[in-house]
Enzyme design. Structure first.
Site, mmCIF file in Angstrom:
data_model
loop_
_atom_site.group_PDB
_atom_site.id
_atom_site.type_symbol
_atom_site.label_atom_id
_atom_site.label_comp_id
_atom_site.label_asym_id
_atom_site.label_seq_id
_atom_site.Cartn_x
_atom_site.Cartn_y
_atom_site.Cartn_z
ATOM 1 N N SER A 22 30.244 100.965 -28.739
ATOM 2 C CA SER A 22 31.108 102.087 -29.104
ATOM 3 C C SER A 22 32.507 102.028 -28.493
ATOM 4 O O SER A 22 33.417 102.689 -28.979
ATOM 5 C CB SER A 22 30.460 103.419 -28.726
ATOM 6 O OG SER A 22 30.458 103.589 -27.329
ATOM 7 N N LYS A 67 33.256 106.964 -22.742
ATOM 8 C CA LYS A 67 34.155 107.284 -23.863
ATOM 9 C C LYS A 67 35.562 107.514 -23.311
ATOM 10 O O LYS A 67 35.767 107.651 -22.117
ATOM 11 C CB LYS A 67 33.703 108.538 -24.621
ATOM 12 C CG LYS A 67 32.294 108.483 -25.170
ATOM 13 C CD LYS A 67 32.137 107.500 -26.286
ATOM 14 C CE LYS A 67 30.671 107.468 -26.750
ATOM 15 N NZ LYS A 67 30.314 106.277 -27.440
#
Length: 184
Positions: free
Chosen positions: A39, A80
């Protein structure tokens, strides 16, 4: 012989103190993370090893574009990038990030966007579309993975509370040829 026993006890004490210090540092100051998933590609890749600064989030709030590690659920931590800070409005249009109505560059995505052969990296959306709120709430953050097409992030799980944040990524130390301290 008694002198040798004293030395042994001194070494044992020193070793015990060192182990306690290491345990305290790991528990309260820094943590080692091994990346699992794609990701955050191409910035951070599967198998990369990171040092996460736990104390920094106690001293200062995460800033836009910081890489953070947070508790996604009771079994997993995610890494993230912070995109939205408390009070921000967020919008993506034609692969351009707008924060509070102003275009904001994301230089860490430039190479990824150049390599695309079809469409946009980040789909068009507003904060309201994805979260039902027009601004990021107080003490919460809106986060995205750099691999926007393959990231399970705030577009899916909503805002991240400050309490869920483990720390801020300070260093990638493995692989050694990709040693890096600044991720934007």
């Amino acid at each position: 012989m008694p002198n040798q026993n004293v030395r042994f006890v001194d070494w044992l004490k020193a070793l015990l103190i060192a182990l306690i210090i290491v345990a305290l540092v790991r528990q309260y100051l820094f943590a080692n993370y091994i990346v699992n998933g794609e990701s955050m590609m191409p910035t951070i890749e599967e198998g990369n090893r990171l040092i996460v600064n736990k104390i920094e989030v106690e001293i200062r709030s995460p800033e836009r574009f910081d890489l953070i590690v947070f508790h996604a659920n009771s079994e997993e931590d995610y890494i993230k990038r912070v995109i939205g800070l408390p009070g921000d409005t967020i919008k993506y249009e034609n692969d351009q990030l707008y924060v509070n109505g102003k275009a904001v560059d994301e230089p860490y995505l430039d190479d990824f966007k150049t390599d695309l052969i079809d469409g946009q990296l980040t789909e068009n959306f507003t904060l309201l579309d994805k979260t039902g709120r027009s601004t990021v709430p107080k003490d919460y953050y809106f986060v995205l993975g750099d691999n926007r097409r393959h990231s399970y992030d705030s577009r899916h799980i909503g805002f991240i509370s400050k309490e869920e944040i483990v720390g801020i990524v300070n260093l990638r130390y493995w692989p050694i040829d990709r040693l890096q301290m600044n991720f934007y």
